[in-house]
Design a protein around this motif. Sequence first.
Motif, PDB file in Angstrom:
ATOM      1  N   UNK A 111      38.636 -14.284  69.968  1.00  0.00           N
ATOM      2  CA  UNK A 111      38.526 -15.252  71.055  1.00  0.00           C
ATOM      3  C   UNK A 111      39.555 -16.347  70.826  1.00  0.00           C
ATOM      4  N   UNK A 112      40.214 -16.776  71.903  1.00  0.00           N
ATOM      5  CA  UNK A 112      41.194 -17.847  71.832  1.00  0.00           C
ATOM      6  C   UNK A 112      40.670 -19.023  72.650  1.00  0.00           C
ATOM      7  N   UNK A 113      40.570 -20.197  72.015  1.00  0.00           N
ATOM      8  CA  UNK A 113      40.089 -21.395  72.680  1.00  0.00           C
ATOM      9  C   UNK A 113      41.274 -22.212  73.176  1.00  0.00           C
ATOM     10  N   UNK A 114      41.251 -22.597  74.454  1.00  0.00           N
ATOM     11  CA  UNK A 114      42.334 -23.394  75.034  1.00  0.00           C
ATOM     12  C   UNK A 114      41.744 -24.558  75.813  1.00  0.00           C
ATOM     13  N   UNK A 115      42.610 -25.540  76.084  1.00  0.00           N
ATOM     14  CA  UNK A 115      42.209 -26.692  76.886  1.00  0.00           C
ATOM     15  C   UNK A 115      43.396 -27.110  77.737  1.00  0.00           C
ATOM     16  N   UNK A 116      43.210 -28.167  78.528  1.00  0.00           N
ATOM     17  CA  UNK A 116      44.306 -28.672  79.336  1.00  0.00           C
ATOM     18  C   UNK A 116      45.474 -29.159  78.511  1.00  0.00           C
ATOM     19  N   UNK A 117      45.243 -29.439  77.228  1.00  0.00           N
ATOM     20  CA  UNK A 117      46.307 -29.893  76.338  1.00  0.00           C
ATOM     21  C   UNK A 117      46.987 -28.777  75.583  1.00  0.00           C
ATOM     22  N   UNK A 118      46.611 -27.522  75.873  1.00  0.00           N
ATOM     23  CA  UNK A 118      47.268 -26.372  75.228  1.00  0.00           C
ATOM     24  C   UNK A 118      48.515 -26.033  76.032  1.00  0.00           C
ATOM     25  N   UNK A 119      49.680 -26.238  75.450  1.00  0.00           N
ATOM     26  CA  UNK A 119      50.919 -26.098  76.223  1.00  0.00           C
ATOM     27  C   UNK A 119      51.955 -25.291  75.457  1.00  0.00           C
ATOM     28  N   UNK A 120      52.992 -24.892  76.194  1.00  0.00           N
ATOM     29  CA  UNK A 120      54.197 -24.305  75.609  1.00  0.00           C
ATOM     30  C   UNK A 120      53.857 -23.090  74.748  1.00  0.00           C
ATOM     31  N   UNK A 121      54.116 -23.170  73.441  1.00  0.00           N
ATOM     32  CA  UNK A 121      53.874 -22.036  72.554  1.00  0.00           C
ATOM     33  C   UNK A 121      52.413 -21.594  72.574  1.00  0.00           C
ATOM     34  N   UNK A 122      51.496 -22.534  72.774  1.00  0.00           N
ATOM     35  CA  UNK A 122      50.076 -22.176  72.860  1.00  0.00           C
ATOM     36  C   UNK A 122      49.822 -21.268  74.058  1.00  0.00           C
TER      37      UNK A 122
END
Length: 236
Positions: A202-213
């Motif tokens: 599972x990969x956790x992301x948010x609005x602040x996950x950008x670019x390489x993320x």
Amino acid sequence: MDPEQARDMDVSTSGKFGGLGIVIRMVERKLTVVKPMKDTPASRKGIKAGDHIVRINQEPTENLTSNEAVDRMRGDPKTGVTLYIERKGTDGLLRFDLIRDVIRVSQVEHKLFDRGVGYIKVKQFSKGIASDVADSMREMAGKGATSWVLDLRGNPGGLLEEAVQLADLFVDSGTIVTTVSGRDREARRAEHGFGDTTSSLAVLVSGGSASASEIVAGALKNLDRAAIIGDRKSVV
């Protein structure tokens, strides 16, 4: 970028800098030590959390911003700097003569949870991140990890090559990302994988996950390798 921004980016993506190993912030207009980093010039000399840095060399800190104070304390390894510190319960100022060293900033945290869940937090894609994640996976796999949670929340990105290598830890085939320059297209494909390319991920992301993320999360989703968990809000 102006020269200062470019320098800060170089520090951020390299994961190391010449300095003292102090986390600081302004508290009621006083330059305050939040914590000294372990095994750095600051910790070895006995600087403590809560110390107020009154002067850097002979310059008072009362009118400096945090960034300006950081600029004064960072510098080439093996060069000296003197801090004058006010400490609660101590009369007068304490003087610390320090020699700058190479400070390495860890951008990876990991923890083994119950039921064999290995949790990996990647704060930024600086140099060596993929290798650090692989080391964390090996350590937790040796303790029984059988599934993974990759936390990219708030990760602003960083080096493309590290993103490709990190995604490649979890897959052994398929295109991770395609770069386009004019009429030239280059597909970066998975090569080998970590050796556990089938366990639950599972990969956790948010609005602040950008670019390489976004590259890593998108690749693992498109290759049907991971479940992506998070929100769709953008940071503006």
